[in-house]
Scaffold this active site. Structure first.
Site, PDB file in Angstrom:
ATOM      1  N   LYS A 120      10.037   9.251 -13.546  1.00  0.00           N
ATOM      2  CA  LYS A 120      10.272   8.407 -12.370  1.00  0.00           C
ATOM      3  C   LYS A 120      11.768   8.242 -12.217  1.00  0.00           C
ATOM      4  O   LYS A 120      12.507   8.341 -13.207  1.00  0.00           O
ATOM      5  CB  LYS A 120       9.630   7.034 -12.555  1.00  0.00           C
ATOM      6  CG  LYS A 120       9.386   6.288 -11.275  1.00  0.00           C
ATOM      7  CD  LYS A 120       8.054   6.684 -10.662  1.00  0.00           C
ATOM      8  CE  LYS A 120       7.710   5.895  -9.425  1.00  0.00           C
ATOM      9  NZ  LYS A 120       6.321   6.161  -9.010  1.00  0.00           N
TER      10      LYS A 120
HETATM   11  P1  NAD Z   1       6.549   2.226   1.281  1.00  0.00           P
HETATM   12  O1  NAD Z   1       8.004   2.076   1.145  1.00  0.00           O
HETATM   13  O2  NAD Z   1       5.994   3.200   2.251  1.00  0.00           O
HETATM   14  O3  NAD Z   1       5.849   0.799   1.553  1.00  0.00           O
HETATM   15  C1  NAD Z   1       6.099  -0.320   0.763  1.00  0.00           C
HETATM   16  C2  NAD Z   1       5.417  -1.530   1.387  1.00  0.00           C
HETATM   17  O4  NAD Z   1       5.597  -2.684   0.565  1.00  0.00           O
HETATM   18  C3  NAD Z   1       5.980  -1.906   2.730  1.00  0.00           C
HETATM   19  O5  NAD Z   1       4.920  -2.262   3.615  1.00  0.00           O
HETATM   20  C4  NAD Z   1       6.854  -3.123   2.439  1.00  0.00           C
HETATM   21  O6  NAD Z   1       7.027  -4.004   3.529  1.00  0.00           O
HETATM   22  C5  NAD Z   1       6.034  -3.771   1.373  1.00  0.00           C
HETATM   23  N1  NAD Z   1       6.814  -4.734   0.587  1.00  0.00           N
HETATM   24  C6  NAD Z   1       8.016  -4.539  -0.017  1.00  0.00           C
HETATM   25  N2  NAD Z   1       8.417  -5.667  -0.588  1.00  0.00           N
HETATM   26  C7  NAD Z   1       7.454  -6.589  -0.392  1.00  0.00           C
HETATM   27  C8  NAD Z   1       7.298  -7.953  -0.747  1.00  0.00           C
HETATM   28  N3  NAD Z   1       8.211  -8.581  -1.463  1.00  0.00           N
HETATM   29  N4  NAD Z   1       6.175  -8.601  -0.329  1.00  0.00           N
HETATM   30  C9  NAD Z   1       5.243  -7.972   0.407  1.00  0.00           C
HETATM   31  N5  NAD Z   1       5.340  -6.680   0.763  1.00  0.00           N
HETATM   32  C10 NAD Z   1       6.440  -6.014   0.387  1.00  0.00           C
HETATM   33  O7  NAD Z   1       6.046   2.596  -0.223  1.00  0.00           O
HETATM   34  P2  NAD Z   1       4.675   3.265  -0.665  1.00  0.00           P
HETATM   35  O8  NAD Z   1       4.924   4.703  -0.921  1.00  0.00           O
HETATM   36  O9  NAD Z   1       3.562   2.867   0.228  1.00  0.00           O
HETATM   37  O10 NAD Z   1       4.489   2.590  -2.114  1.00  0.00           O
HETATM   38  C11 NAD Z   1       3.857   1.336  -2.291  1.00  0.00           C
HETATM   39  C12 NAD Z   1       3.377   1.219  -3.734  1.00  0.00           C
HETATM   40  O11 NAD Z   1       2.482   2.296  -4.029  1.00  0.00           O
HETATM   41  C13 NAD Z   1       4.472   1.292  -4.804  1.00  0.00           C
HETATM   42  O12 NAD Z   1       4.100   0.487  -5.896  1.00  0.00           O
HETATM   43  C14 NAD Z   1       4.441   2.760  -5.217  1.00  0.00           C
HETATM   44  O13 NAD Z   1       4.991   2.976  -6.507  1.00  0.00           O
HETATM   45  C15 NAD Z   1       2.956   2.995  -5.179  1.00  0.00           C
HETATM   46  N6  NAD Z   1       2.544   4.400  -5.078  1.00  0.00           N
HETATM   47  C16 NAD Z   1       2.981   5.194  -4.071  1.00  0.00           C
HETATM   48  C17 NAD Z   1       2.542   6.505  -3.992  1.00  0.00           C
HETATM   49  C18 NAD Z   1       2.918   7.429  -2.865  1.00  0.00           C
HETATM   50  O14 NAD Z   1       2.378   8.539  -2.801  1.00  0.00           O
HETATM   51  N7  NAD Z   1       3.777   7.035  -1.939  1.00  0.00           N
HETATM   52  C19 NAD Z   1       1.677   7.021  -4.985  1.00  0.00           C
HETATM   53  C20 NAD Z   1       1.231   6.177  -6.000  1.00  0.00           C
HETATM   54  C21 NAD Z   1       1.676   4.872  -6.041  1.00  0.00           C
END
Ligand code: NAD
Length: 434
Positions: A120
């Site tokens: 990561k």
């Molecule tokens: P993203 O940047 O597309 O979205 C993040 C979301 O979290 C946004 O809606 C943002 O407004 C919200 N957010 C941020 N801070 C916040 C807070 N303090 N309170 C409430 N909401 C808040 O990111 P993503 O890719 O959707 O990732 C989200 C989660 O999923 C992370 O934990 C990431 O590690 C995990 N994840 C992502 C993937 C992927 O393929 N993108 C895969 C596995 C896990």
């Protein structure tokens, strides 16, 4: 990368003030190692990442100033295959959190039987506070600074919070220019989650959400629960949250409350997940969406629904949030959203939990499909990608559920334990060099 990130002081709330994500993941590892009877030396090796790379690199900003950025790449383990995991751009990126997230990637890859290890990385800054051109220069300079620490057979980044397919296109282009013309075509697989025209795979953007839904479908079948006509509340409406909500809404699950860093909203009739996704894309957050009534974070967590999808950041569900939650299932789209104190309460209340390393592993699984297509110069149809993902997620769900039942442990410890057993088997065969 869907929305501006507020500075840490303005974050609308998180579960516990003191939160040591790395220690939390270590504790899960310790518990799982006991359940799986893993050799102590294997646990010792896995307790620390193999490499921790920190780079400080200068970037010329639009106004001519030179700004220094700090980037990380933690390579946790590569016994089963190249290090693999996302790149996060966020003001709170810190070494220990990246170490926790890198370790979780090792468990995910092993659980899904992928020929990958775990890694990561990220940069500590707010990607929404810079221009597009600055973002591009930061990404290219970061990729250059990482140099041979990444590579299609060595360490393969992907999108995470604050990054997207555009970020991956810049990374791949920079890397391919670093290796020279003769190798250019061979290194497309240095990152996954690329735009489709640049060597990405169909189905990757929604893959994490799609994987969560396949898990929820298996859970529903297991419990005799009818998804049609049920309700969900969704925290985080970025890549993971919005795609999960859109796919579930097609199955008749209606989103009655949603929230992100810009606020929380309620609509008892159910949000139109598609429209809200478009709105967030255009406006950077849910705030101001006309189809719902603003509510507080506390009201959001107390909204009665069947399913809660935490899809934002780690440490969002502490004891208070868990005590408020009135749901049947928590399906962790985010990595580490549930604080152990919250998890204890959820389990006491009889709320089922699909843990992150299982539930959100659809992203890395389809990343693997992208990497294979790059290696073979192939293009798979979206139906093909989805069908393979379905088989992989359903198998993983049943592996975890069966293990949890047999060993009388919770699903998270079962997922970790299965991953550990698979990694241990390889350590035992290969033994330790020299
Ligand atoms: P993203 O940047 O597309 O979205 C993040 C979301 O979290 C946004 O809606 C943002 O407004 C919200 N957010 C941020 N801070 C916040 C807070 N303090 N309170 C409430 N909401 C808040 O990111 P993503 O890719 O959707 O990732 C989200 C989660 O999923 C992370 O934990 C990431 O590690 C995990 N994840 C992502 C993937 C992927 O393929 N993108 C895969 C596995 C896990």
């Amino acid at each position: 990368m869907s929305m501006p990130t507020p500075p840490p002081s303005k974050l609308p709330g998180s579960a516990a003030k003191e939160y040591d994500f790395y220690k939390v993941v270590q504790d899960y590892l310790d518990r799982a190692a006991r359940v799986a009877h893993v050799e102590p030396y294997v646990q010792t090796i896995l307790s620390q990442p193999k490499n921790e790379v920190i780079v400080n690199f200068p970037v010329r900003m639009d106004n001519g100033d030179i700004r220094l950025f700090k980037g990380y790449r933690v390579q946790h383990n590569n016994l089963l295959g190249p290090f693999k995991g996302g790149m996060r751009y966020h003001p709170q990126v810190a070494l220990d959190d990246v170490k926790a997230l890198a370790a979780m990637m090792t468990w995910k890859s092993a659980l899904l039987r992928l020929p990958f290890g775990g890694g990561k990385g990220g940069i500590k800054f707010d990607p929404h506070s810079v221009s597009r051109q600055e973002l591009q220069r930061i990404t290219r300079r970061f990729t250059h600074a990482l140099g041979e620490n990444i590579g299609p057979e060595y360490d393969i980044p992907a999108p995470d919070v604050g990054t997207n397919s555009q970020t991956m296109a810049w990374m791949m282009d920079t890397y391919s220019n670093m290796v020279g013309s003769a190798s250019k075509q061979m290194v497309k697989g240095v990152v996954t989650g690329k735009p489709v025209a640049s060597g990405g795979t169909l189905g990757r953007t929604k893959a994490t959400g799609q994987g969560i839904v396949f898990c929820i479908l298996e859970w529903a079948a297991d419990k005799g629960f009818n998804l049609e006509g049920s309700t969900m509340i969704v925290q985080g409406f970025g890549n993971v949250g919005s795609n999960t909500a859109v796919i579930l809404s097609r199955l008749g699950v209606s989103a009655v409350a949603v929230g992100d860093h810009t606020g929380y909203m309620y609509n008892p009739e159910g949000f139109n997940a598609h429209k809200l996704q478009d709105y967030v894309e255009a406006n950077g957050g849910i705030a101001g969406y006309p189809g719902g009534k603003p509510i507080t974070r506390e009201e959001f967590f107390a909204t009665r629904a069947d399913i809660f999808l935490p899809c934002a950041l780690e440490n969002q569900v502490g004891a208070a949030e868990a005590a408020s939650l009135n749901v049947k299932l928590v399906a962790e789209g985010a990595n580490g959203p549930t604080h152990p104190s919250g998890e204890k309460i959820l389990l006491e209340k009889g709320i089922d939990l699909l843990p992150d390393v299982l539930a959100n592993s659809g992203g890395v699984t389809v990343s693997y499909y992208e990497w294979v297509q790059n290696k073979r110069s192939e293009t798979w149809s979206e139906e093909d990608v989805d069908a393979r993902l379905e088989v992989a997620m359903k198998r993983a769900y049943h592996d975890v559920a069966d293990f949890a039942r047999a060993k009388r442990c919770d699903m998270r410890i079962a997922a970790y334990a299965l991953a550990l057993q698979r990694i241990e088997a390889v350590y035992k065969e290969r033994e330790i060099f020299p």
